[in-house]
Design an enzyme around this catalytic site. Structure first.
Site, PDB file in Angstrom:
ATOM      1  N   CYS A  99      42.845  38.309  36.607  1.00  0.00           N
ATOM      2  CA  CYS A  99      42.864  38.492  38.061  1.00  0.00           C
ATOM      3  C   CYS A  99      44.090  39.297  38.478  1.00  0.00           C
ATOM      4  CB  CYS A  99      42.895  37.145  38.784  1.00  0.00           C
ATOM      5  SG  CYS A  99      41.436  36.118  38.514  1.00  0.00           S
TER       6      CYS A  99
ATOM      7  N   CYS B 145      29.863  49.807  40.146  1.00  0.00           N
ATOM      8  CA  CYS B 145      30.939  48.826  39.973  1.00  0.00           C
ATOM      9  C   CYS B 145      32.289  49.523  39.873  1.00  0.00           C
ATOM     10  CB  CYS B 145      30.698  47.969  38.735  1.00  0.00           C
ATOM     11  SG  CYS B 145      30.598  48.893  37.189  1.00  0.00           S
TER      12      CYS B 145
END
Length: 453
Positions: free
Chosen positions: A81, A409
């Site tokens: 992340c 994406c």
């Protein structure tokens, strides 16, 4: 200009596609991971190139109103992340800006409007897939995620963006395999058996699959050991682990899967529901990691495709979008390269009673030049992060469909490919970003382009 080792005060003016803050020193660009726009930070250079540098935060002198404490205790070390330090509303704003920046600066599209980023229905616990790295490092076996920018494994107890079921299975597998005599892969020596542990789950029925990616075919004693360790996990009903597979990947590089997969115990596929459709997929097949948001993508694509008679769908995977398209048009030609996914795609069309789909297995750029002719109202594209092959875009220019629906994406490759399509006579009508990957800088986007009159 300051020396490489100096600490410098930097004001963050923007963000790049990796969610790094951007600052400037007399025109020299400095990227600062973990910094937000509007912040002033004291930072130290860790890399200095001719045209840019990278600096890490030593302290925050002026904090953004959007800064929040990261939820994950491994956030600073883990490479998974990169936006947990930003509030969720601000994450959506950042992703919208990344799309606008890519299309405007890289693609130089002449005219475009970008809709607000559609929030994810879940912002934690949404991921139905994880790839854990198994490595022999520092004289012992380690299982976890790679640290940012390295191949050093960060061992974890759980991951807050994962489906909780997968966290349970990860901990179970970690204990079982680390306490065994099964070896982990040593990158420096090129030895050791287990390279990765991959876990996937179904949101609709809360079942899971696990695969061990091996560096070579296991010896008979190793295979027996793996069966002894893992077969019992399938019988442990509270964990809903319905199958364990072995994948053999003897090649170098970072691509996870090898060409050979065999079942160790249990079943070899999962079932998931998207809208009205039931879909089966295998452990190596591509399937969106955020199911509720994937359903929203399918709905947007089918809305854009409304009124189409014949649709060419490239990079179709196991048929998530295909099902929606086939339910509302006369005929779909679906093209997919990964052979196991083609098998799942065929099964899913039959399972959902969709007989108006022709499946072609092969690379998109080869199929369109060898097996497909014109006569399509609409082309749907859902390529990998690298975008479309040039031959695919050339083919679209030749057959001149009325609509192109591009599911991306990666805003950078959408910008690049979209620029080519504009030059071929198409204009963007709707650009819809969706947050498929909360807590990260990745953003999905659906772009509708129509033939100029």
């Amino acid at each position: 200009m300051s020396s490489f080792d100096d600490k410098v005060a930097l004001t963050i003016e923007g963000m790049d596609s990796k969610a790094r803050g951007i600052a400037r020193m007399d025109g020299y660009v400095v990227f600062v991971p973990g910094a937000l726009v509007g912040e002033t930070v004291m930072a130290k250079f860790v890399e200095r190139r001719k045209h840019y540098g990278i600096a890490v935060i030593e302290s925050i002198l002026k904090s953004s109103d959007y800064r929040v404490p990261p939820k994950c205790k491994y956030y600073e070390a883990c490479g998974g992340c990169d936006l947990q330090h930003a509030s969720y509303d601000h994450q959506l704003h950042i992703k919208n800006e990344l799309v606008v920046e890519a299309i405007g600066r890289i693609g130089k599209w002449p005219a475009f409007d970008v809709e607000p980023t559609l929030p994810s229905p879940q912002v934690w616990g949404y991921r139905n897939k994880a790839i854990f790295q198994a490595r022999y490092q520092g004289g012992r076996k380690k299982l976890g995620y790679f640290a940012k920018g390295t191949h050093e494994v960060v061992e974890i107890d759980d991951c807050p963006i994962l489906d909780p079921l997968l966290n349970d299975i990860y901990r179970l597998a970690k204990c079982a395999i680390e306490d065994s005599d099964i070896t982990f892969y040593d990158e420096h020596r090129g030895k050791g058996l287990v390279r990765n542990v991959v876990v996937r789950s179904s949101l609709s029925n809360q079942k899971a699959l696990m695969a061990l990616v091996l560096s070579r075919k296991p010896y008979p004693t190793e295979l027996n050991g793996l069966k002894r360790i893992f077969a019992q996990l399938v019988d442990d009903k509270p964990f809903n682990l319905q199958g364990i597979l072995l994948n053999i990947n003897a090649s170098g590089g970072n691509f996870v899967w090898g060409p050979s997969t065999l079942l160790l115990a249990g079943d070899d596929s999962l079932e998931e529901r998207l809208g009205a459709f039931e879909l089966c997929y295998g452990i190596t097949d591509f399937f969106q990691v955020n199911v509720p948001q994937a359903c929203n993508i399918c709905k947007i694509v089918s809305e854009h495709a409304a009124g189409s008679g014949r649709i060419l769908e490239l990079y179709s995977g196991v048929g998530t979008i295909t099902c929606f398209l086939a339910s509302m048009c006369r005929h779909v030609v679906a093209v997919e390269e990964w052979r196991p996914a083609c098998k799942s795609l065929s099964h899913n069309m039959a399972k959902n009673g969709l007989s108006n789909v022709t499946i072609l297995c092969g690379k998109a750029e080869e199929v369109v030049t060898q097996k497909v002719k014109d006569g399509f109202d609409t082309v749907v594209l859902d390529p990998p992060r690298t975008g479309c092959h040039g031959d695919v875009l050339d083919f679209i220019g030749k057959i001149e469909p009325n609509k192109i629906i591009y599911v991306s994406c990666n805003p950078v490759t959408l910008a690049r490919d979209g620029k080519i399509l504009i030059e071929l006579g198409y204009k963007p009508v709707r650009i819809s970003p969706l947050d498929m990957f909360p807590q990260t800088s990745h953003v999905e986007c659906v772009a509708l382009m129509v033939k100029s009159t």
